[in-house]
Design a protein around this motif. Structure first.
Motif, PDB file in Angstrom:
ATOM      1  N   VAL A   7       0.847  -1.190   0.000  1.00  0.00           N
ATOM      2  CA  VAL A   7       0.000   0.000   0.000  1.00  0.00           C
ATOM      3  C   VAL A   7       0.886   1.245   0.000  1.00  0.00           C
ATOM      4  N   TYR A  27      -1.155  -5.925   0.322  1.00  0.00           N
ATOM      5  CA  TYR A  27      -2.498  -6.068  -0.242  1.00  0.00           C
ATOM      6  C   TYR A  27      -2.538  -7.331  -1.072  1.00  0.00           C
ATOM      7  N   ILE A  54      -1.831   1.025  -4.486  1.00  0.00           N
ATOM      8  CA  ILE A  54      -0.922  -0.089  -4.250  1.00  0.00           C
ATOM      9  C   ILE A  54       0.125  -0.140  -5.362  1.00  0.00           C
TER      10      ILE A  54
END
Length: 64
Positions: A7, A27, A54
């Protein structure tokens, strides 16, 4: 080997029961899945916020 994403901008993931992702988190969070379309949406400006949330990372990036 599956790609890893970190992230780069804090966000609330509505597709993961409202989970808040903080900068530096991976993520998706353990126990959740993400579609290719969702990863594309979050890793480009092709979303309603026009921001990147991301970025793909490698194991080498995680040694620091």
């Amino acid at each position: 080997m599956a790609k890893k994403y970190k992230v780069v901008q804090r966000f609330k993931e509505v597709k993961h029961d409202g989970h808040i992702y903080e900068m530096g988190d991976y993520y998706p969070v353990e126990g959740k899945r993400a579609t290719k379309a969702r990863i594309t949406e979050l890793s480009t400006t092709e979303n309603k916020y026009k921001q990147i949330f991301i970025a793909e990372t490698s194991d080498e990036d995680d040694t620091n």
